[in-house]
Scaffold this motif. Sequence first.
Motif, PDB file in Angstrom:
ATOM      1  N   GLU A 150       7.081  11.335  -7.294  1.00  0.00           N
ATOM      2  CA  GLU A 150       7.574  10.714  -6.920  1.00  0.00           C
ATOM      3  C   GLU A 150       8.488   9.810  -6.345  1.00  0.00           C
ATOM      4  O   GLU A 150       9.197  11.255  -4.870  1.00  0.00           O
ATOM      5  N   GLN A 192      -4.011   9.081 -14.247  1.00  0.00           N
ATOM      6  CA  GLN A 192      -2.622   8.764 -14.656  1.00  0.00           C
ATOM      7  C   GLN A 192      -2.591   8.426 -16.040  1.00  0.00           C
ATOM      8  O   GLN A 192      -1.788   8.315 -16.756  1.00  0.00           O
ATOM      9  N   MET A 209       6.593  10.292 -16.329  1.00  0.00           N
ATOM     10  CA  MET A 209       5.050   8.941 -16.241  1.00  0.00           C
ATOM     11  C   MET A 209       5.607   7.756 -16.599  1.00  0.00           C
ATOM     12  O   MET A 209       5.108   6.921 -15.768  1.00  0.00           O
ATOM     13  N   ALA A 210       6.240   7.712 -17.300  1.00  0.00           N
ATOM     14  CA  ALA A 210       6.444   7.021 -18.339  1.00  0.00           C
ATOM     15  C   ALA A 210       8.040   5.899 -18.169  1.00  0.00           C
ATOM     16  O   ALA A 210       7.934   4.658 -18.081  1.00  0.00           O
ATOM     17  N   ARG A 236       3.498   7.670 -10.800  1.00  0.00           N
ATOM     18  CA  ARG A 236       3.207   6.978 -11.614  1.00  0.00           C
ATOM     19  C   ARG A 236       2.877   5.758 -10.050  1.00  0.00           C
ATOM     20  O   ARG A 236       2.349   6.830  -9.663  1.00  0.00           O
ATOM     21  N   ASN A 237       1.936   4.472 -10.376  1.00  0.00           N
ATOM     22  CA  ASN A 237       1.728   4.072  -9.465  1.00  0.00           C
ATOM     23  C   ASN A 237       2.364   3.996  -8.144  1.00  0.00           C
ATOM     24  O   ASN A 237       3.575   4.169  -7.907  1.00  0.00           O
TER      25      ASN A 237
END
Length: 231
Positions: A207, A191, A229-230, A35-36
Amino acid sequence: MLSVDDISLYYGAAQALRGVSLEARLGEVTCVLGRNGVGKSSLMRAIVGHRPIAGGKVELDGRDISRLRPYDRARQGIAYVPQGREVFPLLTVRENLETGYAPLKRKDRHVPPEVFDIFPVLKSMLHRRGGDLSGGQQQQLAIGRALTTRPRLLVLDEPTEGIQPSIIKDIGRAISYLRHRGDMAIVLVEQYFEFARELADRFILLERGEVVMSGGRKELEGDDVRDRMAI
């Protein structure tokens, strides 16, 4: 080909990477997922020399390049397409491509024909300014500029970000073509999970600056990576 071994990276007192390792081999695409804000771009900057590492090492063909400056890494065959593309808006397409000559010997200072085979739109826009191109066209230009350097390692930081679907398909085909050519290793930050799953031979998932999952294409077929990722 590329070996990143247990590297750490800081921005002041904030630690962005914690013991990250990664491998990229000729003829393969290694995806960096997450993720960002988890450290993906920091890892790319460490590979190409834009940020110094605090621990671990980066090796290219068995040679420690951890202390080499970015231009020396470019001369070793590393090309970088940064997030946001960073084309020169006032230079023409031709001039943007020619900035890729910097690490090359004089005899190699020409744009390889395959750049225009992969991205035909660039040939028809050679005299247009980079800033006048659409976002997707700028992304193709940034990749074409990187390919002009004749890289052995191509580092792509989110090439699909903000790009229209038709150009995403073009970029996917280009990456697939370069992989199958077999003389280049590709590290891809992404992404867009489906795009990554289609192209990746191996992957790591970050992460909070750490690798929490890694594996090959088979591990991307399940839902574990997508779910993380979600989160």
